[in-house]
Design a protein around this motif. Sequence first.
Motif, PDB file in Angstrom:
ATOM      1  N   VAL A 177     -16.469  12.052   4.222  1.00 12.24           N
ATOM      2  CA  VAL A 177     -15.935  12.700   3.020  1.00 12.24           C
ATOM      3  C   VAL A 177     -14.508  12.255   2.731  1.00 12.24           C
ATOM      4  CG1 VAL A 177     -17.414  14.723   3.264  1.00 12.24           C
ATOM      5  CG2 VAL A 177     -15.150  14.732   4.333  1.00 12.24           C
ATOM      6  N   LEU A 178     -14.005  11.287   3.494  1.00 15.98           N
ATOM      7  CA  LEU A 178     -12.626  10.834   3.313  1.00 15.98           C
ATOM      8  C   LEU A 178     -12.485  10.150   1.958  1.00 15.98           C
ATOM      9  CD1 LEU A 178      -9.839  10.650   4.575  1.00 15.98           C
ATOM     10  CD2 LEU A 178     -10.525   8.519   5.684  1.00 15.98           C
ATOM     11  N   GLY A 179     -11.585  10.662   1.131  1.00 17.65           N
ATOM     12  CA  GLY A 179     -11.422  10.142  -0.220  1.00 17.65           C
ATOM     13  C   GLY A 179     -10.121   9.416  -0.463  1.00 17.65           C
ATOM     14  N   ILE A 180      -9.078   9.691   0.351  1.00 14.84           N
ATOM     15  CA  ILE A 180      -7.756   9.112   0.099  1.00 14.84           C
ATOM     16  C   ILE A 180      -7.162   8.645   1.415  1.00 14.84           C
ATOM     17  CG2 ILE A 180      -5.403   9.608  -0.685  1.00 14.84           C
ATOM     18  CD1 ILE A 180      -6.742  11.764  -2.543  1.00 14.84           C
ATOM     19  N   ILE A 181      -6.751   7.374   1.468  1.00  8.33           N
ATOM     20  CA  ILE A 181      -6.043   6.805   2.617  1.00  8.33           C
ATOM     21  C   ILE A 181      -4.783   6.130   2.103  1.00  8.33           C
ATOM     22  CG2 ILE A 181      -6.084   5.138   4.497  1.00  8.33           C
ATOM     23  CD1 ILE A 181      -9.064   5.417   4.666  1.00  8.33           C
ATOM     24  N   ASN A 182      -3.641   6.541   2.610  1.00  7.16           N
ATOM     25  CA  ASN A 182      -2.375   5.888   2.277  1.00  7.16           C
ATOM     26  C   ASN A 182      -1.634   5.596   3.574  1.00  7.16           C
ATOM     27  OD1 ASN A 182       0.037   4.952   1.270  1.00  7.16           O
ATOM     28  ND2 ASN A 182       0.282   6.594  -0.228  1.00  7.16           N
ATOM     29  N   LEU A 183      -1.561   4.301   3.924  1.00  2.00           N
ATOM     30  CA  LEU A 183      -0.844   3.845   5.124  1.00  2.00           C
ATOM     31  C   LEU A 183       0.293   2.904   4.732  1.00  2.00           C
ATOM     32  CD1 LEU A 183      -3.952   3.040   7.378  1.00  2.00           C
ATOM     33  CD2 LEU A 183      -2.685   5.186   7.225  1.00  2.00           C
ATOM     34  N   ALA A 184       0.738   2.955   3.487  1.00  2.00           N
ATOM     35  CA  ALA A 184       1.730   2.021   2.968  1.00  2.00           C
ATOM     36  C   ALA A 184       3.080   2.176   3.656  1.00  2.00           C
ATOM     37  CB  ALA A 184       1.884   2.220   1.461  1.00  2.00           C
ATOM     38  N   ASN A 185       3.876   1.113   3.554  1.00  2.00           N
ATOM     39  CA  ASN A 185       5.265   1.121   4.034  1.00  2.00           C
ATOM     40  C   ASN A 185       5.372   1.438   5.522  1.00  2.00           C
ATOM     41  OD1 ASN A 185       6.544   0.616   1.413  1.00  2.00           O
ATOM     42  ND2 ASN A 185       5.845   2.682   0.899  1.00  2.00           N
ATOM     43  N   ASN A 186       4.628   0.700   6.320  1.00  2.00           N
ATOM     44  CA  ASN A 186       4.747   0.733   7.773  1.00  2.00           C
ATOM     45  C   ASN A 186       4.816  -0.714   8.266  1.00  2.00           C
ATOM     46  OD1 ASN A 186       4.477   3.634   8.904  1.00  2.00           O
ATOM     47  ND2 ASN A 186       2.881   3.569   7.320  1.00  2.00           N
ATOM     48  N   THR A 187       4.556  -0.934   9.534  1.00  2.00           N
ATOM     49  CA  THR A 187       4.524  -2.309  10.058  1.00  2.00           C
ATOM     50  C   THR A 187       3.187  -2.572  10.734  1.00  2.00           C
ATOM     51  OG1 THR A 187       5.634  -1.573  12.095  1.00  2.00           O
ATOM     52  CG2 THR A 187       7.027  -2.434  10.346  1.00  2.00           C
ATOM     53  N   LEU A 188       2.126  -2.049  10.160  1.00  2.00           N
ATOM     54  CA  LEU A 188       0.789  -2.270  10.692  1.00  2.00           C
ATOM     55  C   LEU A 188       0.405  -3.741  10.558  1.00  2.00           C
ATOM     56  CD1 LEU A 188      -0.876   0.867   9.072  1.00  2.00           C
ATOM     57  CD2 LEU A 188      -0.170   0.612  11.462  1.00  2.00           C
ATOM     58  N   SER A 189      -0.369  -4.225  11.496  1.00  2.00           N
ATOM     59  CA  SER A 189      -0.718  -5.641  11.525  1.00  2.00           C
ATOM     60  C   SER A 189      -2.198  -5.815  11.825  1.00  2.00           C
ATOM     61  CB  SER A 189       0.121  -6.365  12.583  1.00  2.00           C
ATOM     62  OG  SER A 189      -0.092  -5.785  13.865  1.00  2.00           O
TER      63      SER A 189
ATOM     64  N   LEU B  75      -2.433   0.321   1.131  1.00  2.00           N
ATOM     65  CA  LEU B  75      -1.976  -0.302   2.389  1.00  2.00           C
ATOM     66  C   LEU B  75      -0.790  -1.235   2.145  1.00  2.00           C
ATOM     67  CD1 LEU B  75      -5.505  -1.261   3.822  1.00  2.00           C
ATOM     68  CD2 LEU B  75      -4.183   0.810   4.283  1.00  2.00           C
ATOM     69  N   ARG B  76      -0.101  -1.101   1.034  1.00  2.00           N
ATOM     70  CA  ARG B  76       0.937  -2.067   0.675  1.00  2.00           C
ATOM     71  C   ARG B  76       2.111  -2.039   1.649  1.00  2.00           C
ATOM     72  NH1 ARG B  76       2.304   1.727  -3.598  1.00  2.00           N
ATOM     73  NH2 ARG B  76       4.370   2.597  -3.215  1.00  2.00           N
ATOM     74  N   ASP B  77       2.803  -3.173   1.669  1.00  4.48           N
ATOM     75  CA  ASP B  77       4.030  -3.333   2.458  1.00  4.48           C
ATOM     76  C   ASP B  77       3.809  -3.042   3.936  1.00  4.48           C
ATOM     77  OD1 ASP B  77       5.396  -4.127   0.204  1.00  4.48           O
ATOM     78  OD2 ASP B  77       6.112  -2.130  -0.272  1.00  4.48           O
ATOM     79  N   ASN B  78       2.875  -3.791   4.524  1.00  6.54           N
ATOM     80  CA  ASN B  78       2.667  -3.842   5.970  1.00  6.54           C
ATOM     81  C   ASN B  78       2.628  -5.314   6.381  1.00  6.54           C
ATOM     82  OD1 ASN B  78       2.089  -1.073   7.361  1.00  6.54           O
ATOM     83  ND2 ASN B  78       1.057  -0.925   5.374  1.00  6.54           N
ATOM     84  N   ASN B  79       2.102  -5.609   7.535  1.00  3.61           N
ATOM     85  CA  ASN B  79       1.940  -6.996   7.991  1.00  3.61           C
ATOM     86  C   ASN B  79       0.470  -7.326   8.202  1.00  3.61           C
ATOM     87  OD1 ASN B  79       4.740  -7.614   8.085  1.00  3.61           O
ATOM     88  ND2 ASN B  79       4.920  -6.503  10.023  1.00  3.61           N
ATOM     89  N   LEU B  80      -0.395  -6.743   7.400  1.00  4.14           N
ATOM     90  CA  LEU B  80      -1.827  -6.952   7.535  1.00  4.14           C
ATOM     91  C   LEU B  80      -2.206  -8.366   7.089  1.00  4.14           C
ATOM     92  CD1 LEU B  80      -2.862  -3.484   6.097  1.00  4.14           C
ATOM     93  CD2 LEU B  80      -2.893  -4.171   8.499  1.00  4.14           C
ATOM     94  N   SER B  81      -3.244  -8.914   7.688  1.00  2.00           N
ATOM     95  CA  SER B  81      -3.593 -10.307   7.443  1.00  2.00           C
ATOM     96  C   SER B  81      -5.103 -10.471   7.428  1.00  2.00           C
ATOM     97  CB  SER B  81      -2.962 -11.205   8.509  1.00  2.00           C
ATOM     98  OG  SER B  81      -3.403 -10.818   9.806  1.00  2.00           O
TER      99      SER B  81
END
Length: 975
Positions: A596-608, A626-632
């Motif tokens: 039932v998860l509808g919203i995920i905001n993980l922006a502005n971290n250093t996730l990779s 997920l903006r402004d992380n180091n995801l690739s």
Amino acid sequence: MLIVFVVALLACNKHSSSLASNPKISCIESEKQALLKFKDTVIDDHGVLSSWGSEPDKKDCCKWWGVKCNHHTGHVTVLNLSSSFPLSGKISPSLLELQHLKYLNLSWNNFSGNYSPIPNHHLGNVSSLRYLSLAGNRFLSGGNLEWLSYFPLLRHLDLTEVDLSQATNWLELVSSNNLPLLEHLDLSGCQLPNPVPLAIPLNSSLSVITIIDLSFNSLSSSVYSWLVNLSGSLVDVNLQGNLLNGSIPDAFGKMISLVHLNLASNEFAGGIPMSFNNLSSLQSLDMSGNNLTEQLDEFLDKLSGSEKSLRILNLGENQLGGALPDFTRFSSLEELDLTNNQLTGPFPTSFQQVLPNLSTLSLSGNRISGMLPNFTVFPSLVTLDLWNNSLNGTIDKSVGQLSRLDYLGIAFNSMKGVVSEAHFSNLSSLKHLDFSFNSLIFNINSNWIPPFQLDTIRLVSCKLGPDFPKWLRNQNNYSQLDISGAGISDVVPNWFWDLPPNLYYLNLSYNQMNGLVPDFSLQYSGYPGIDLSSNRFEGQIPRLPSNVTSLNLSKNNFSGSISLICAITDSQLNYLDLSSNQLSGRIPDCWEPFQVLGIINLANNTLSGKLPSSLGSLSQLRALQLRDNNLSGELPESLKNCSGLIILDLGGNRFTGNIQPWIGTHFAELIILSLRSNKFYGNVPLGICQLNHIHILDFSQNDLSGNLPRCFDNFSALVHRDDSMEENIGLDYIEVRTGDNAYMWGTYLANALVQWKGQEREYGKNLGLLKMIDLSCNKLSGEIPQEIASLVELVSLNLSMNNFTGKIVQDIGQMKNLDSLDLSANRLSGKIPASLALLHFLGMLNLSNNNLSGKIPLSTQLQSFDPSAYSGNPQLCGDPLPNKCPGEEKGPEPPLIATGNEKKIEEEDGDKLITQGFYISMGVGFAFGFWAIFGPMLLSSISGYACFKFLDKLTDWLYVMALVNLARLQRRLQS
């Protein structure tokens, strides 16, 4: 078949063969066996019938749950199987052997069956049934109700929620000699056929009907002609939730015996008729949820006949106007609800008398102003709801003397001043406290022990800090605590984190609280919502409740991994915001349980690392930020299963690969798509053009190449105006789910980081009004598609820093809402289209560093931009560039000659009137005139946005006109 069995059972009333003289006689063996056979065919998941059995200790069926017998005969006379734990299944024919029933209650179960004709062989002697309730069996159909004619002794009939949509003769049946003793008729929510027949013969026997409930049936005013004939006997009438409209008829005023009248949730307009003065026995009147527009004092005057009897008056959800009158003349009043009307002005300066029994006073959602009165004139108050008015001043300490007060709500007003212990001195019964959104300062002694144990504590935007409020230490039973924005800048004490087990909502956001958050994994009775955002909490994310519903830890200093979210095992999480922290490591691959998860905001971290494929299992996902992380890495193919996405923001990472066509074909509801500042390459796929709802399309700062697809005119939301779109993009989510499955909804306000007029800006408020396409800083080539000119709702277009060739789209002037246009640093050639001069609202323009040529079109707008907007185009000429176009160079003007030049002399004289003082006077006059006309509009919340948009564009026009006229004035002065 349930109706068949009931009718056959109650129609076979055989005479008893003998009377028992023993008062201790047990039940008849044959009837006991009949009940056991009934039990065998019933589905009893909760053990409701556990006392029924053939064991020695259960041999007397008269002692079974729901069964009562005649003390003399032993026959079963009462069968009451109504329970909060519903039975289901079929009804055994064995009940036909219970031939002496007078009371049958099978209500609020899940028995099912359809009506069918009653077999003749089941028709025995006339039934002696007095009470019949089949209420709440929603899967039951009552057919045409012919079977009612076999119960002449019936006094109480309740068929609530039984399907009577086929009973076209229902009114005829209850109005005939067949039910001469009927007193109580409840047909609520039965889908009764409408309209009610007008010509129904009324038998005098119906004078005994006292209670009638026809609520929630979509009945129209045709029911009046029948009810008016019952006016002499009716005591209780409920017509709530129908389609009654227009003026309230005099028919109700003729029901002089009325004690209870419920006309709520209809479409009545105006006020009540004068005939309501006749209702001298009226105790409760509910007219909430209509369109009543009468002045409240006039309305109450028409109830003067019930001043001594009226106990409950509910007029909420109407449009009643005027000042709040003195209602204390209704000396028996216990409940007064005027919620959500249009009442204005202050409380009456004095009340005429004390209302000793008034327990509920609900005035929320009006425009009542002024100071709070002394509420000690209502010593029995249990509920005081003044929410969302215009009250000001301080809170009178007399409120602290209301010892029975359970609910105290003054939220959303303009109250100010200090709140001290004196305001709560005698509130020992208080359970719900809501002072939110006032300018109140709590000045509470650190040693104060409150006299109450609160269940709800809502003090949003009240000043409780800077220290953490120590009086909360004595509150051990609250289920809701919201002290967000309370000015607390203290370390949260350890004792606070020993939270009550019945907690289902905790909000500490928008303070400056700091420290570590301990283990949260204690099992709570409900499904809690937790919001600790916008503080200074640090350390790792704490262990979380396994049954958490919503979690917001954004804008703190949390660090480390986010793998602890995998410990949330109850799968009720529907909102997760961990943005703007210092979180690192990979996004865990454990998303399958969160259906039932509808919203995920993980922006502005250093996730990779790469996106886990299990994100694709979130079929209910609507926002992924997920903006402004180091995801690739490349986007996982599984992500296309999230077909309900409205917001997809992956900007500011290191994602690579092609932009997949399924982003357009599978995400049909997308409003925001941002892939900016990544490493995507290849063409812009044709499938992108299927995003009919897109408002923001941002592929800037990537390595995209090739030609743009010629289908941008498929972006319907950018082609056609949508007045239904609100300023904010808000996504509703379940913030709290309590243990009894009640819901409290929250709204997630989306945000986006965009390039606007050369600067990066984060938009949240008014995001729904921003419509833009940004493809800048790529390697796109070819001509700009002509179809782009059809995007008449577009506000910003940025195609700069690419390799576009050819001419600027000739019909670009159709894009009349453009505020920002940047085509710089391409290889565009040819002339600037003349239609560009039609973009009167253009506030930012950059055509620099191309191969444009020819003269810049003349307009009040294009000449206002800085020359740098056209620089880097060597063959471009004309104002505002310094290089003039061929033929524009002028020599000295020839001297004026009187003969033959009268017209030129006249024009020269006219220009002499345009002096510097003229322009100053014109500006002052315009300012006064403008504010006189548009000032009131700006104060209106309804027209505010339209006015400000108009002003923004008007300012640009005035600026251009001022420059042009100032240049003309300077030339005149110099000459």
